[in-house]
Write an enzyme that holds these catalytic residues in place. Structure first.
Site, mmCIF file in Angstrom:
data_model
loop_
_atom_site.group_PDB
_atom_site.id
_atom_site.type_symbol
_atom_site.label_atom_id
_atom_site.label_comp_id
_atom_site.label_asym_id
_atom_site.label_seq_id
_atom_site.Cartn_x
_atom_site.Cartn_y
_atom_site.Cartn_z
ATOM 1 N N SER A 140 0.627 13.576 -26.834
ATOM 2 C CA SER A 140 1.511 14.281 -25.922
ATOM 3 C C SER A 140 0.687 15.207 -25.022
ATOM 4 O O SER A 140 -0.216 14.748 -24.335
ATOM 5 C CB SER A 140 2.585 15.049 -26.714
ATOM 6 N N GLU A 173 2.338 6.380 -22.247
ATOM 7 C CA GLU A 173 3.552 6.569 -23.040
ATOM 8 C C GLU A 173 4.256 7.806 -22.502
ATOM 9 O O GLU A 173 3.645 8.625 -21.820
ATOM 10 C CB GLU A 173 3.218 6.715 -24.530
ATOM 11 N N HIS A 221 5.945 8.854 -28.658
ATOM 12 C CA HIS A 221 6.843 9.857 -29.227
ATOM 13 C C HIS A 221 7.955 9.260 -30.074
ATOM 14 O O HIS A 221 8.800 9.994 -30.585
ATOM 15 C CB HIS A 221 7.484 10.687 -28.104
#
Length: 311
Positions: free
Chosen positions: A116, A215, A282
């Site tokens: 992230s 992502e 995630h």
């Protein structure tokens, strides 16, 4: 698979008895969220220690920039610390990357794991030290999202020197995103927002010949379109070898255009292999992959195989 470039810094593999420091370079977390991660790491024979400022809080940041940078630099400078595990992402890593002592990183390389917002940290460590890293779950562990298979994947990436293979999963939303073919290149990337936010900074890597990993979470299709179009217009996708598409979790809005439509439109005409459906990101069942090492993307067979980040 071709051998890795010797200029890449690959830290030593973690072994039982090694100390790992849990740090929060980005958003704040709480001890009860990290307790499960500590239990997991301890069960692997590691000795997790919580950094002094890991539970600090200043709004959406895990404490002041100076505190977050101090924990990172302490980890890189301490010879007893053999690995650095980020607790979570959120936001804030970009605010501290210029404060990292890269000379310390180069003197005593340690494996750094996270995802992230930690994409910004991985990019900075790649720029400043050519340090290979690990894109995987943080220490604020949630069993419902990251079950046994996720734990086994992180363990393998940190504590073995075996190549890592991730296969596309038909039940993943991005599975239909595919351009057949095979590509070999360095796996770089991570969270799409952070890749885009790195444009124009010293940390943006040269993606020529690379396999780009993307992502995302909670970004509607039009914003995903905007970010990918930004990357295209900036020219950074022109020389790619391939694209590995991970999980795009909760990326929907009221329009009838889906995130799969956007990914197919913005990536499908690059002239390189593209493989969607990879459980990296995630979403539930998140798996771990090295970044900064050589990868083989086989979009025809549906696999991404990467050489280890550790040696």
């Amino acid at each position: 698979m071709i051998a890795d470039d010797p200029s890449v810094l690959r830290p030593p593999v973690l072994r039982e008895g090694d100390t790992v420091l849990l740090v929060s370079p980005s958003g704040p977390t709480r001890p009860e969220r990290v307790a499960r991660g500590i239990e997991l790491l301890t069960g692997w024979g590691l000795c997790p220690q919580v950094a002094p400022n890991a539970y600090a809080r200043r709004g959406y940041l895990a404490g002041d920039d100076a505190l977050r940078a101090a924990d990172l630099n302490a980890a890189f400078a301490d010879p007893q610390v053999r690995g650095v595990i980020c607790t979570r992402g959120g936001y804030g890593a970009q605010r501290v990357v210029d404060l990292i002592d890269m000379a310390a990183v180069r003197r005593d390389p340690k494996v750094v794991a996270g995802f992230s917002d930690i994409t910004a940290l991985q990019f900075a460590l790649w720029r400043g030290a050519r340090l290979a890293g690990v894109h995987g779950p943080g220490a604020a562990w949630v069993d419902e999202r990251t079950p046994l298979r996720s734990a086994e994947s992180l363990h393998a990436a940190l504590m073995t020197t075996a190549p890592v293979t991730v296969a596309a999963v038909p039940t993943e939303e991005t599975y239909p995103v595919r351009v057949p073919g095979r590509a070999v290149g360095r796996l770089l990337g991570g969270n799409l927002c952070l890749i885009t936010a790195t444009l124009g900074t010293p940390d943006m890597p040269d993606l020529t010949g690379a396999v780009l990993l993307v992502e995302e979470v909670q970004e509607p299709p039009y914003k995903v379109d905007r970010m990918l179009t930004h990357l295209r217009r900036a020219g950074v996708l022109d020389g790619l070898a391939g694209v590995a598409v991970g999980q795009f979790t909760d990326c929907a809005d009221g329009w009838d255009t889906t995130v799969v439509d956007v990914l197919t439109d913005r990536l499908g005409d690059l002239g390189v292999p593209v493989l969607g459906g990879l459980p990296i990101g995630h979403g539930p069942g998140q798996l771990t992959v090295p970044v900064g090492t050589t990868a083989t993307l086989d979009a025809t067979a549906g696999t991404l195989t990467t050489t280890p980040a550790v040696r």
